[in-house]
Enzyme design. Structure first.
Site, short mmCIF file in Angstrom:
data_model
loop_
_atom_site.label_atom_id
_atom_site.label_comp_id
_atom_site.label_asym_id
_atom_site.label_seq_id
_atom_site.Cartn_x
_atom_site.Cartn_y
_atom_site.Cartn_z
N ASN A 106 0.95 -1.24 -0.19
CA ASN A 106 -0.01 0.00 0.18
C ASN A 106 0.93 1.36 -0.10
OD1 ASN A 106 -2.34 1.61 0.36
ND2 ASN A 106 -1.80 1.73 2.62
N HIS A 108 0.85 5.13 1.44
CA HIS A 108 0.00 6.06 2.24
C HIS A 108 0.62 7.34 2.59
CE1 HIS A 108 -2.31 6.69 5.98
NE2 HIS A 108 -1.31 7.24 6.53
N SER A 135 4.79 6.83 2.17
CA SER A 135 5.27 5.60 2.48
C SER A 135 4.60 4.63 2.09
CB SER A 135 5.05 5.41 4.30
OG SER A 135 5.40 6.54 5.07
N ASP A 144 -2.42 0.33 8.08
CA ASP A 144 -0.96 1.03 7.89
C ASP A 144 0.09 0.52 8.49
OD1 ASP A 144 -2.67 2.60 5.86
OD2 ASP A 144 -3.30 3.99 7.29
C1 GAR Z 1 -2.86 9.00 -2.60
O1 GAR Z 1 -2.46 10.16 -2.04
C2 GAR Z 1 -2.69 8.03 -1.87
O2 GAR Z 1 -1.29 7.90 -0.95
C3 GAR Z 1 -3.80 8.05 -0.75
O3 GAR Z 1 -4.89 8.46 -1.54
C4 GAR Z 1 -4.45 9.11 -2.70
C5 GAR Z 1 -5.04 8.48 -3.76
O4 GAR Z 1 -4.60 9.09 -5.07
N1 GAR Z 1 -4.34 6.69 -0.02
C6 GAR Z 1 -4.74 6.72 1.04
O5 GAR Z 1 -4.93 7.63 1.78
C7 GAR Z 1 -4.87 5.29 1.50
N2 GAR Z 1 -5.47 5.47 2.96
P1 GAR Z 1 -4.67 8.39 -6.57
O6 GAR Z 1 -6.08 7.76 -6.46
O7 GAR Z 1 -4.49 9.64 -7.44
O8 GAR Z 1 -3.64 7.33 -6.51
#
Ligand code: GAR
Length: 187
Positions: A106, A108, A135, A144
């Site tokens: 994942n 995060h 991360s 996480d």
């Molecule tokens: C990203 O910033 C990712 O790190 C975060 O959501 C966004 C998704 O953007 N993930 C989380 O918060 C997971 N809990 P994306 O759909 O454009 O990749």
């Protein structure tokens, strides 16, 4: 090449960065399926446009076990060997994590172990932190919480908003995720 499945819930920009990196001949993975819990996720349309197989299953009106069984079947039918979560905003059950033990990663948007969960950028700003970041970690039953595979630190600037900080961190996410997934699948 290792067959990678990617789970998304929305925009899918991290998924796109993995797909684009997979074009390099020496990349150790190929993206064989992009799946989403949101049938209208913009990232699904993008993946389709790239000729990648997609799968959408809303969990609405279904038991979680049934929903996850559908996702699991789609991944297995596509021959997926490893899973990357890319903005997948749903908690995987202990059973799903156990079935794919050590084979899910994942990304995060925080410097784990700080700020697990949601609203990471606002929490870092409110705490007066000098930096934030992103991360990549192995997914375990703990939210996480699995082994950290890579991290990038990004400065928090005076007057930063959560949106401005998120945009600055996202640029680094797009560099970090393909690199770490490749290292992980090569190890
Ligand atoms: C990203 O910033 C990712 O790190 C975060 O959501 C966004 C998704 O953007 N993930 C989380 O918060 C997971 N809990 P994306 O759909 O454009 O990749």
């Amino acid at each position: 090449k290792k067959k990678l499945g990617i789970l998304i819930s929305g925009r899918g920009s991290n998924m796109a960065s993995l797909v684009e990196a997979a074009r390099a001949p020496d990349c150790p993975y190929a993206v064989v399926l992009v799946a989403s819990d949101k049938p209208d996720a913009p990232g699904l349309g993008w993946a389709e446009g790239q000729g990648i197989a997609t799968f959408a299953q809303s969990p609405k009106g279904m038991a979680k076990a049934d929903y996850e069984a559908r996702i699991d079947a789609a991944l297995r039918d596509a021959g997926v060997e490893a899973i990357a979560l890319a903005g997948y905003m749903r908690l995987l059950s202990d059973g799903f994590v156990a079935a794919w033990r050590g084979r899910i990663v994942n990304i995060h948007p925080s410097l784990l172990p700080k700020y697990k969960g949601l609203d990471t950028h606002q929490r870092a700003i409110d705490a007066g932190d000098a930096s934030a970041g992103c991360s990549v970690h192995i997914v375990t039953e703990e939210l996480d919480g699995g082994e950290l595979l890579g991290q990038v630190e990004v400065p928090i600037l005076p007057g930063d908003t959560a949106d401005a900080l998120a945009a600055r961190v996202l640029v680094e996410e797009h560099r970090l995720y393909p690199r770490v997934v490749a290292e992980w699948l090569n190890r």
